[in-house]
Design an enzyme around this catalytic site. Structure first.
Site, mmCIF file in Angstrom:
data_model
loop_
_atom_site.group_PDB
_atom_site.id
_atom_site.type_symbol
_atom_site.label_atom_id
_atom_site.label_comp_id
_atom_site.label_asym_id
_atom_site.label_seq_id
_atom_site.Cartn_x
_atom_site.Cartn_y
_atom_site.Cartn_z
ATOM 1 N N SER A 83 0.912 -1.270 0.039
ATOM 2 C CA SER A 83 0.119 0.073 0.128
ATOM 3 C C SER A 83 0.844 1.393 -0.074
ATOM 4 C CB SER A 83 -1.029 -0.055 1.123
ATOM 5 O OG SER A 83 -0.041 -0.170 2.448
ATOM 6 N N ASN B 160 -3.003 -2.182 12.629
ATOM 7 C CA ASN B 160 -4.580 -2.110 12.506
ATOM 8 C C ASN B 160 -5.039 -0.742 13.227
ATOM 9 O OD1 ASN B 160 -4.303 -4.492 11.279
ATOM 10 N ND2 ASN B 160 -5.369 -5.755 12.680
ATOM 11 N N THR C 253 -38.080 26.982 -14.537
ATOM 12 C CA THR C 253 -38.553 25.611 -14.098
ATOM 13 C C THR C 253 -38.654 24.810 -15.343
ATOM 14 O OG1 THR C 253 -40.941 26.043 -14.465
ATOM 15 C CG2 THR C 253 -39.991 26.230 -12.146
ATOM 16 N N HIS C 254 -37.945 23.452 -15.446
ATOM 17 C CA HIS C 254 -38.060 22.577 -16.626
ATOM 18 C C HIS C 254 -37.182 23.312 -17.766
ATOM 19 C CE1 HIS C 254 -41.420 20.267 -15.043
ATOM 20 N NE2 HIS C 254 -41.831 21.363 -14.730
ATOM 21 N N SER D 166 -9.919 26.311 -28.182
ATOM 22 C CA SER D 166 -10.069 25.038 -29.093
ATOM 23 C C SER D 166 -8.745 24.900 -29.968
ATOM 24 C CB SER D 166 -11.305 25.204 -30.091
ATOM 25 O OG SER D 166 -11.049 24.479 -31.277
ATOM 26 N N LYS E 248 -13.286 29.844 -30.005
ATOM 27 C CA LYS E 248 -13.848 29.334 -28.960
ATOM 28 C C LYS E 248 -13.378 29.978 -27.361
ATOM 29 C CE LYS E 248 -16.462 26.550 -28.669
ATOM 30 N NZ LYS E 248 -16.253 25.081 -28.844
ATOM 31 N N ASN F 27 -13.952 28.416 -23.997
ATOM 32 C CA ASN F 27 -14.648 27.179 -23.402
ATOM 33 C C ASN F 27 -14.673 27.183 -21.742
ATOM 34 O OD1 ASN F 27 -15.202 26.262 -26.023
ATOM 35 N ND2 ASN F 27 -13.302 25.058 -25.887
ATOM 36 N N GLU G 32 -16.756 22.550 -16.509
ATOM 37 C CA GLU G 32 -16.959 21.347 -17.045
ATOM 38 C C GLU G 32 -16.476 20.069 -16.262
ATOM 39 O OE1 GLU G 32 -17.891 22.739 -21.803
ATOM 40 O OE2 GLU G 32 -16.153 21.742 -21.067
ATOM 41 N N TYR H 176 -10.211 -6.797 11.431
ATOM 42 C CA TYR H 176 -9.661 -6.356 10.102
ATOM 43 C C TYR H 176 -9.438 -7.107 9.082
ATOM 44 C CZ TYR H 176 -5.823 -4.084 7.223
ATOM 45 O OH TYR H 176 -5.336 -3.334 6.054
ATOM 46 N N LYS I 75 -8.062 4.069 1.202
ATOM 47 C CA LYS I 75 -7.242 5.112 1.579
ATOM 48 C C LYS I 75 -7.379 6.047 0.081
ATOM 49 C CE LYS I 75 -4.567 2.607 4.508
ATOM 50 N NZ LYS I 75 -5.379 1.647 4.269
#
Length: 460
Positions: free
Chosen positions: A23, A110, A155-156, A277, A283, A285, A290, A317, A325
């Protein structure tokens, strides 16, 4: 290389098996917390007489030396040492020799790793709370600056009623306030010490768990050793709270993405939070918005990944818990960065206020105003709703809006309509009149802002 647990085994594992089981590639992030926990543990061992004061002093000096090398970036971690605990132990042994082995008295990996994660999340959640608090201040500033900025409410995703842009910002303030409360409340379940639970059953040594918990600044102690080493509820709660917050940020980002489009033209982001772009030179963006919208999915994945790991684990354990983790680290990094980006993006954007207001004049978002006007004059609301609906249909066919209908035509529909109807139909009047508690009326938004200022001040 012989394993610290290798006495029971005759054969040696192969390198690729060691790599699969190790790990250290990710749990090295807990190195600072691991040293902090060990310093408290060795102090407790001396306090209870389990080791001598001289041994404790030597181990403490060694741990601090290892800690300084860690801070200076001088430590490298090896897969053959499996995890952060054994890597730190190896460096401690190099510093002070065989006495380093006494550090592990009355302790297991542990309870050690559980302690590390409690310490880590305690730090992270406090930082998250601070960043949410700052973002809420940005939202309140935007709301205060734009109490009388008019925009269409939806709305919508269809124009519904005109609202204050400040009112819209305060809706997100409310969401983020609840997020901050959830994280802050979760500290009660993070601020618990598992140290001293050992492998699962406690220890025969006369340890003082209260002493080590106090040294580490924990408010409480697990009262059951099995629970102490197998509990990951505190991580699940962190991931759950993070998922809810990222959902809120994603909703906001979706609106920002729409608002920056040519169809809306409500907002322009600064270049810092935009990209271009490789083929279309025009562009600009909203990539940061996003990305936050997209990264919401990975935070959800971290939550569901750990839920799935935990659902079938018997006490106490199991090696499966090694999978607790990476998602925790990933989510912590994602939400902290997302909060910084959101605060910067919102604080520096430019609003096209004139266009936002104009978009409420070339629509039928004032239809409810006419229905309410008729209801206030005594017409049953359901009847008023039908009258206005038919009028909207007629206007749509003519290519005009309610404010374009001549008074004579209004009065042919019903004599209840008088010349004051045109003021009633204006977006500013429509907003101003909505002064019910929590409404979009300018006075109500001002009240929301004032309350938010008081809330933020009380938190500082």
């Amino acid at each position: 290389m012989a394993k610290v647990w290798g006495g029971r085994f005759e054969g040696q594992s192969e390198a690729w098996i060691d790599e699969f089981g190790a790990s250290i590639p990710f749990d090295q992030k807990l190195a600072k917390q691991d040293i902090t926990g060990s310093l408290a543990h060795v102090k407790m061992l001396a306090h209870t007489g389990i080791i001598t004061e001289a041994e404790a002093a030597e181990i403490t000096k060694g741990l601090k030396a290892v800690g300084k090398k860690l801070a200076d970036g001088e430590l490298t971690f090896a897969i053959e040492n499996e995890d952060v605990h054994l890597n730190i132990e190896k460096y401690l042994t190099e510093e002070i020799g065989a006495v380093a082995g006494k550090l592990h008295t009355a302790r297991s990996r542990n309870d050690q790793v559980a302690t590390d994660m409690h310490l880590y999340l305690k730090e992270i959640v406090k930082e998250v709370v601070e960043k949410i608090h700052f973002f809420r201040k940005v939202l309140v500033h935007q709301a205060e600056e734009n109490i009388e900025t008019i925009m269409p409410g939806y709305t919508h995703l269809q124009h519904a009623q005109p609202i204050s842009f400040g009112h819209h910002m305060m809706a997100y303030y409310g969401m983020l306030t609840r997020d901050q409360e959830r994280f802050a409340e979760s500290l009660k379940r993070i601020d618990i010490s598992p140290l001293g639970a050992a492998a699962l059953a406690g220890t025969t040594f006369p340890i003082d768990r209260e002493f080590s918990a106090k040294e580490l600044g924990f408010a409480n102690i697990y009262t059951n050793s099995l629970d102490a080493v197998s509990d990951r509820d505190f991580i699940l709660e962190f991931l759950s709270n993070s998922s809810i917050m990222m959902m809120h940020l994603s909703r906001f980002c979706e609106e920002i993405i729409l608002w920056t489009s040519n169809e809306f033209k409500f907002v322009e982001l600064t270049d810092t939070f935009s990209t271009g772009s490789s083929i279309m030179p025009q562009k600009k963006n909203p990539d940061m918005a996003e990305l936050i919208r997209g990264k919401t999915g990975r935070v959800y994945g971290d939550l569901f990944g750990l839920l799935t790991v935990m659902k079938g684990l018997p006490l106490a354990y199991n090696k499966d818990l090694q999978e607790d983790k990476e998602g925790m680290f990933d989510t912590a990094h994602t939400i902290l960065t997302s909060l910084d980006i959101m605060a910067g993006m919102v604080d520096t954007w430019k609003l096209n206020k004139a266009h936002m207001a104009e978009s409420t004049e070339k629509d039928f978002s004032n239809a409810t105003e006419l229905a309410d006007y008729l209801a206030a004059k005594g017409m049953p609301f359901r009847q008023a709703h039908e009258v206005v609906g038919k009028l909207v249909l007629a206007c749509t066919k003519k290519g005009i809006y309610l404010q374009d209908v001549p008074l004579t035509e209004y009065q042919e529909i019903t004599p209840l309509i008088e010349e004051d109807i045109y003021d009633t139909l204006s977006s500013k009047t429509a907003i101003t009149r909505r002064h019910s508690l929590g409404g979009t009326g300018f006075d109500q938004v001002q009240a929301q802002v004032a309350l938010a200022h008081q809330q933020l001040a009380d938190e500082e």
